[in-house]
Design an enzyme around this catalytic site. Structure first.
Site, PDB file in Angstrom:
ATOM      1  CG  HIS A 103      67.646  63.579  -8.341  1.00 50.13           C
ATOM      2  ND1 HIS A 103      68.292  64.393  -7.462  1.00 50.13           N
ATOM      3  CD2 HIS A 103      68.124  62.329  -8.119  1.00 50.13           C
ATOM      4  CE1 HIS A 103      69.138  63.669  -6.733  1.00 50.13           C
ATOM      5  NE2 HIS A 103      69.064  62.415  -7.121  1.00 50.13           N
ATOM      6  CG  ASP A 106      66.203  67.274  -7.758  1.00 46.37           C
ATOM      7  OD1 ASP A 106      65.582  66.653  -6.880  1.00 46.37           O
ATOM      8  OD2 ASP A 106      67.376  67.033  -8.088  1.00 46.37           O
ATOM      9  CG  ASP A 311      74.497  64.414   1.771  1.00 44.76           C
ATOM     10  OD1 ASP A 311      75.473  63.709   1.472  1.00 44.76           O
ATOM     11  OD2 ASP A 311      73.338  64.152   1.401  1.00 44.76           O
TER      12      ASP A 311
HETATM   13  C1  XLS Z   1      72.452  60.074  -2.205  1.00 45.74           C
HETATM   14  C2  XLS Z   1      73.154  60.401  -3.441  1.00 45.74           C
HETATM   15  C3  XLS Z   1      72.346  61.181  -4.457  1.00 45.74           C
HETATM   16  C4  XLS Z   1      72.987  61.072  -5.803  1.00 45.74           C
HETATM   17  C5  XLS Z   1      72.096  61.366  -6.942  1.00 45.74           C
HETATM   18  O1  XLS Z   1      73.045  59.668  -1.206  1.00 45.74           O
HETATM   19  O2  XLS Z   1      74.337  61.063  -3.128  1.00 45.74           O
HETATM   20  O3  XLS Z   1      72.205  62.494  -4.046  1.00 45.74           O
HETATM   21  O4  XLS Z   1      74.111  61.879  -5.891  1.00 45.74           O
HETATM   22  O5  XLS Z   1      70.991  60.561  -6.988  1.00 45.74           O
HETATM   23 NI    NI Z   2      74.920  60.885  -0.805  1.00 45.39          NI
END
Ligand code: XLS
Ligand code: NI
Ligand code: NI
Length: 438
Positions: A103, A106, A311
């Site tokens: 992003h 980032d 995640d």
């Molecule tokens: C959030 C998303 C994000 C996207 C990119 O849940 O997974 O990380 O992959 O903006």
């Molecule tokens: Ni995600």
């Protein structure tokens, strides 16, 4: 451009095979090994996610970060951004991966004004461009963070305030410019706050029209700058908004077709977003593949006992094997790759932990790919699945598929047939085949 070594004592990660006990070696991911006519490297195009691996520091709603990594210490934003880039490229090289994803925020802190951000982003983009040239590492996709800043609390392209929408447009123009400068192969839209919390204060139809218009403008701009890559939409059903407009793959495909975006846009499917939408990962992949829109994958996993985006790194071999069956049958991804949109746990605080995490993720996909290929080439799986539909391969079934029958014909056939014998779905047999080949 000599820079300090951040991951001291960790060498390049190599493939040592599944009998190796070296935790810092691949057991199944062998980049040059050919499976189903392609190297694993080419099948997967593994990418690291800049935000989790180099920006996240393990904070959660109950406490601040635990991972005070050495590249995070400089106070001047440009120096901090360069240190982070140095660490990122060192890490990707040591992993032996070819790609990263980012992003805009980032790469470097946003700053206080729009023009300050524009300057900062241009500077760090040049720096990263040099690092790319030195290392050969490539950009799988870029994106813009249009969800963290408070100005986007009511959405970006679906914000009820036009001036916020315009600000998001300005930001996405810059993110597209950076992606193009870095030869990005794709560009992602994850609708971070494109959705709503309460229908009472929301004109949903108008917001969706705005989003369609906005994405059309972004596509037209990028194409005019010579961008040849794919645009991806990454569905997610909820979080941060209660209702996200890109709920799942099927919803997103319907949206893209309604606004005439289906030729330029494909889907980026994230494992745990599928889980949150009460689908399986493989269901989402199959839905995209059927529409010829299987673009890219964000690899991770959720937690089956709770309902948010944890995640975690992928380690579910069963799930990933089923996903790789869809992957191989679809002929792979359209332009995308496998981005580890995953983070180590808050209490994983050793420098090696992030290597172990990516090794585990890559090995999960590699083992699943090898298994799926064997299932397709050596087991009865394909034959059994095809046999379930054999009544459509000849006679009246074939006529039906060819559009030669009408409803009265079906009535007549039903009359002739009388009562039917049940045909087993054999689900347990299919499940056993997957296990047998793992
Ligand atoms: C959030 C998303 C994000 C996207 C990119 O849940 O997974 O990380 O992959 O903006
Ligand atoms: Ni995600
Ligand atoms: Ni993602």
């Amino acid at each position: 451009m000599a820079s300090q070594e951040y991951f001291k004592g960790i060498d390049n990660i190599k493939y040592e095979g599944h009998l190796s006990d070296n935790p810092l070696a691949f057991k199944y991911y062998n980049p040059e090994q050919v499976v189903a006519g392609k190297t694993m490297r080419a099948h997967f195009k593994f990418a690291i996610a800049y935000w989790h691996t180099f920006c996240g520091q393990g904070s959660d709603p109950f406490g601040s970060g635990t991972q005070n990594f050495a590249w995070d210490r400089a106070s001047a934003p440009l120096q901090a951004a360069k240190d982070k880039a140095d660490a990122a490229f060192e890490f990707i090289l040591k992993m032996g991966f070819d790609y990263f994803c980012f992003h805009d925020f980032d790469l470097i802190q946003e700053g206080t004004t729009f023009s300050e951000f524009e300057k900062r982003l241009a500077t760090i983009t040049e720096y990263i461009k040099q690092k790319k040239a030195e290392t050969g590492i490539k950009l799988l996709w870029g994106t813009a963070n249009c969800f963290s800043n408070p100005r986007y609390m009511n959405g970006a392209s679906t914000n009820p305030d036009f001036n916020v929408l315009a600000r998001a447009g300005g930001q996405i123009k810059l993110a597209l410019d950076a992606t193009i400068t870095l030869d990005g192969e794709n560009y992602v839209f994850w609708g971070g706050r494109e959705g709503y919390m309460s229908l009472l204060n929301t004109d949903m139809g108008r917001e969706l029209d705005h989003m369609g218009q906005f994405l059309t403008m972004a596509r037209d701009y990028a194409r005019a700058q010579g961008f040849k890559g794919n645009f991806f939409i990454e569905p997610k059903p909820m979080e941060p908004m209660k209702h996200q407009y890109d709920f799942d793959t099927a919803t997103t495909i319907g949206f893209l077709r309604k606004y005439g975006l289906e030729k330029d846009f494909k889907i980026n499917i994230e494992v745990n977003h599928a889980t949150l939408a009460q689908h399986t990962f493989q269901h989402e992949m199959e839905t995209a593949a059927n529409a010829d829109m299987l673009g890219s994958l964000d690899a991770n996993r959720g937690d089956y006992q709770n309902g948010w985006d944890t995640d975690q790194f992928p380690n579910n071999i069963q799930e990933t094997t089923e996903a790789m069956l869809v992957f191989l049958k679809a002929g792979g991804l359209q332009g995308g790759g496998i981005n580890f949109d995953a983070k180590i746990r808050r209490n994983s605080t050793d420098m090696e932990d992030v290597f172990l995490a990516h090794i585990g993720g890559a090995d999960t996909f590699a083992r699943a790919l090898i298994t799926a290929d064997k299932i397709i080439t050596s087991s009865a799986y394909d034959k059994l699945r095809k046999a379930r539909y054999s009544s459509f391969d000849s006679g009246k079934g074939q006529d039906f598929e060819a559009g030669k029958l009408d409803l009265k014909d079906l009535y007549n056939i039903a009359q002739e047939n009388g009562e039917l014998k049940l045909q087993s779905g054999k689900q347990e047999l299919f499940e056993n085949i997957i296990n047998q080949y793992i």
